[in-house]
Design a protein around this motif. Structure first.
Motif, short mmCIF file in Angstrom:
data_model
loop_
_atom_site.label_atom_id
_atom_site.label_comp_id
_atom_site.label_asym_id
_atom_site.label_seq_id
_atom_site.Cartn_x
_atom_site.Cartn_y
_atom_site.Cartn_z
N LEU A 16 0.83 -1.29 0.13
CA LEU A 16 0.02 -0.07 -0.03
C LEU A 16 0.90 1.18 -0.02
O LEU A 16 0.62 2.22 -0.67
CB LEU A 16 -0.91 -0.24 1.23
N VAL A 17 1.97 1.45 0.80
CA VAL A 17 2.66 2.44 0.89
C VAL A 17 3.60 2.53 -0.30
O VAL A 17 3.65 3.69 -0.87
CB VAL A 17 3.79 2.26 2.04
N ASP B 76 2.66 1.88 -3.59
CA ASP B 76 1.76 2.00 -4.62
C ASP B 76 1.34 3.68 -4.25
O ASP B 76 1.31 4.25 -5.37
CB ASP B 76 0.48 1.13 -4.49
N GLN B 77 1.17 3.94 -2.93
CA GLN B 77 0.83 5.13 -2.69
C GLN B 77 2.05 6.16 -3.18
O GLN B 77 1.84 7.18 -3.72
CB GLN B 77 0.31 5.54 -1.39
N CYS B 78 3.21 5.96 -3.02
CA CYS B 78 4.44 6.60 -3.20
C CYS B 78 4.57 6.73 -4.86
O CYS B 78 5.14 7.86 -5.13
CB CYS B 78 5.61 6.01 -2.60
N TYR C 111 2.13 6.50 -6.93
CA TYR C 111 1.04 7.40 -7.62
C TYR C 111 1.53 8.80 -7.42
O TYR C 111 1.45 9.72 -8.31
CB TYR C 111 -0.22 6.97 -6.74
N PHE C 112 1.92 9.19 -6.03
CA PHE C 112 2.39 10.59 -5.98
C PHE C 112 3.49 11.09 -6.83
O PHE C 112 3.67 12.22 -7.16
CB PHE C 112 2.33 10.99 -4.53
#
Length: 66
Positions: free
Chosen positions: A51-52, A54-56, A58-59
């Motif tokens: 999750l972390v 993928d979010q990194c 994305y940003f």
């Protein structure tokens, strides 16, 4: 210690760049083995790492992508 390794492996699998070298399947299999042994911490570590990561990614793509 093994949960930190699973977290970092899933994190690197989710990030842009290192995911070309680091495969995520062995970390998920290891977490499944730990779950079979009675420890759910490995599965949680892999899920949080993915999750972390993928979010990194994305940003990074949203702010620096084309």
């Amino acid at each position: 210690m093994e949960t930190l390794t699973l977290f970092l492996g899933a994190l690197l699998d989710g990030l842009i760049g290192p995911n070309l070298i680091v495969m995520g399947e062995p970390f998920l299999l290891s977490a499944g083995y730990l779950l079979q042994q009675g420890s759910a911490a490995g599965v949680v570590a892999v899920l949080l790492g993915a999750l972390v990561g993928d979010q990194c990614s994305y940003f990074i793509g949203r702010n620096y992508g084309y």
